[in-house]
Design an enzyme around this catalytic site. Structure first.
Site, PDB file in Angstrom:
ATOM      1  N   ASP A  59     -32.841 -26.983  29.451  1.00 60.04           N
ATOM      2  CA  ASP A  59     -32.732 -28.432  29.558  1.00 60.04           C
ATOM      3  C   ASP A  59     -32.811 -29.117  28.201  1.00 60.04           C
ATOM      4  O   ASP A  59     -33.354 -28.577  27.231  1.00 60.04           O
ATOM      5  CB  ASP A  59     -33.795 -28.998  30.499  1.00 60.04           C
ATOM      6  CG  ASP A  59     -35.216 -28.763  30.004  1.00 60.04           C
ATOM      7  OD1 ASP A  59     -35.494 -27.645  29.535  1.00 60.04           O
ATOM      8  OD2 ASP A  59     -36.046 -29.687  30.101  1.00 60.04           O
ATOM      9  N   ASP A  88     -32.013 -28.062  20.280  1.00 59.16           N
ATOM     10  CA  ASP A  88     -33.244 -27.838  21.047  1.00 59.16           C
ATOM     11  C   ASP A  88     -32.867 -27.782  22.525  1.00 59.16           C
ATOM     12  O   ASP A  88     -32.752 -28.805  23.173  1.00 59.16           O
ATOM     13  CB  ASP A  88     -34.218 -28.986  20.772  1.00 59.16           C
ATOM     14  CG  ASP A  88     -35.531 -28.875  21.517  1.00 59.16           C
ATOM     15  OD1 ASP A  88     -35.812 -27.815  22.085  1.00 59.16           O
ATOM     16  OD2 ASP A  88     -36.275 -29.874  21.513  1.00 59.16           O
ATOM     17  N   GLU A 119     -38.317 -27.768  30.762  1.00 61.85           N
ATOM     18  CA  GLU A 119     -39.325 -27.617  29.719  1.00 61.85           C
ATOM     19  C   GLU A 119     -39.666 -28.961  29.102  1.00 61.85           C
ATOM     20  O   GLU A 119     -40.833 -29.264  28.838  1.00 61.85           O
ATOM     21  CB  GLU A 119     -38.800 -26.649  28.641  1.00 61.85           C
ATOM     22  CG  GLU A 119     -39.849 -26.204  27.627  1.00 61.85           C
ATOM     23  CD  GLU A 119     -39.963 -27.121  26.406  1.00 61.85           C
ATOM     24  OE1 GLU A 119     -40.894 -26.920  25.606  1.00 61.85           O
ATOM     25  OE2 GLU A 119     -39.128 -28.047  26.257  1.00 61.85           O
ATOM     26  N   GLU A 120     -38.650 -29.773  28.892  1.00 59.42           N
ATOM     27  CA  GLU A 120     -38.826 -31.019  28.161  1.00 59.42           C
ATOM     28  C   GLU A 120     -39.651 -32.059  28.914  1.00 59.42           C
ATOM     29  O   GLU A 120     -40.178 -32.987  28.306  1.00 59.42           O
ATOM     30  CB  GLU A 120     -37.462 -31.615  27.803  1.00 59.42           C
ATOM     31  CG  GLU A 120     -36.620 -30.772  26.857  1.00 59.42           C
ATOM     32  CD  GLU A 120     -37.122 -30.797  25.421  1.00 59.42           C
ATOM     33  OE1 GLU A 120     -38.233 -31.310  25.186  1.00 59.42           O
ATOM     34  OE2 GLU A 120     -36.402 -30.313  24.538  1.00 59.42           O
TER      35      GLU A 120
END
Length: 375
Positions: A79, A107, A140-141
């Protein structure tokens, strides 16, 4: 051995696939096809159903040809943050950026591109390796939700390398903080703002007094606090009876984490009491810190692997969490490695081509270091 042209093209292709948090499905489908094409066994877990994403975590396994080698895991997240849709990458031969209207997505797609390149190289050259597992996580973010819902008993690996830090390749994150999220709800009393404001209690004003007493920002080298969201009020002619503040405390020291969390809580409660109202407070531990020494196995391997290819290993303490926080808390030894991404979470995000290449070479060196047995 790294095919620079192929690696750049792969990265550019990856960032063009929209995959903001909870919308990773298109990228997952793309990766599943790639991984299976390399001969890996691939499964998708049920984490997506638990966190309201349209995909689960991907777990892929490559059967090694060195039976005695320690099974290892590499991890990256699928993500991205926003604005992360319709990304248009631009490469000048040395540096890759977006067109300036979105993030780039290095990222963490720089890590994904490097791992795909490594699989290309292993397949093309029959590179000696032990069993390798690759985890591509979701969400994750927005709270490490993919890792939190990953069943680590599904993994056969003994150690993990999480490719998800900024800075020059060779950087090793040996310490990362715990985080408490905090929500304050200040209750006031509604009244007509023009006819009888004295009968009300302005919750926004009370919250403002509380905020003025809170120490926010950098507390010390390992501790930060922040209030990042304020919401409340219904109309300009109504004294607001409710305001919500959302924030966080982070620290690589658990005692400090609790000390400053309690400090913010007490300020909110005392200020509300002073103005004859109440503060409702919710505190949640988002993730726990980890602290690794140079003697930890994952760190020793990372150091040796960097030195083998002429990279300068360096140790860093992070102010942010990653999937490694969750893995380590669950008893799965993991370390975060830098992949060269810069200015992440902004429209100025970029990565140098040399760092894309260095990351792929670093992964290959880690694999080689593990099979050498000198770790």
């Amino acid at each position: 051995m790294v095919n620079e042209k192929r690696l750049i093209e792969s990265f550019m292709e990856l960032v063009k696939i929209d995959s903001i948090s909870r919308e990773e499905r298109n990228l997952a489908d793309f990766l599943i096809e790639k991984l299976e094409g390399f001969g890996l066994d691939v499964i998708v877990d049920q984490a997506g159903e638990k966190v309201k994403s349209n995909s689960g975590n991907i777990i892929a396994r490559l059967k090694g040809n060195i039976k005695k080698a320690t099974p290892i895991m590499f991890s990256a997240h699928m993500d991205t943050v926003v604005p992360g849709k319709n990304i248009k990458p631009v490469c000048d031969g040395e540096k890759i950026v977006s067109d300036g209207t979105t993030i780039l997505g290095a990222d963490d797609k720089a890590a994904i591109a490097a791992l795909l390149e490594v699989l290309h190289i292993i397949k093309e050259n029959n590179i000696p390796c032990g069993d390798i597992e690759i985890v591509f996580s979701i969400c994750e973010e927005i709270g490490l939700y993919g890792a939190k819902n990953l069943d680590l008993s599904e993994l056969k690996s003994q150690i993990g390398f999480v490719l998800d830090a900024g800075g020059q390749v060779g950087g090793i994150t040996t310490s990362a903080p715990s985080q408490n999220s905090i929500e304050f709800i200040i209750r006031g009393k509604a009244a007509h703002a023009g006819a009888e404001p004295e009968k009300g209690i302005n919750a926004i004003q009370v919250a403002g007094f509380a905020l003025s007493r809170m120490k926010l920002g950098r507390i010390d080298e390992e501790t930060t606090t922040n209030i990042g969201i304020i919401s409340g009020g219904k109309a300009t002619n109504i004294v607001p009876d409710k305001v919500t503040l959302k924030g966080e405390v982070r620290s690589r020291n658990k005692k400090k984490l609790e000390k400053y969390t309690e400090q913010l809580k007490k300020i909110a409660e005392d200020t509300a009491q002073e103005y004859k109202t109440k503060a409702e407070i919710k505190i949640n531990r988002e993730y726990d810190c980890y602290n690794l020494s140079s003697d930890d196995r994952t760190v020793k391997i990372a150091i040796r692997a960097a030195e083998k290819i002429g990279l300068l290993p360096s140790f860093h303490a992070s102010g942010g969490g990653s999937d490694a926080n969750i893995f380590n808390k669950k008893g799965f030894p993991s370390v975060v490695l830098a992949i060269g991404m810069e200015k992440v979470h902004t429209v100025d995000e970029y990565i140098l081509v040399k760092n894309l290449k260095n990351t792929a070479e670093y992964v290959l060196s880690i694999i080689n270091t593990v099979i050498s047995g000198k770790n």
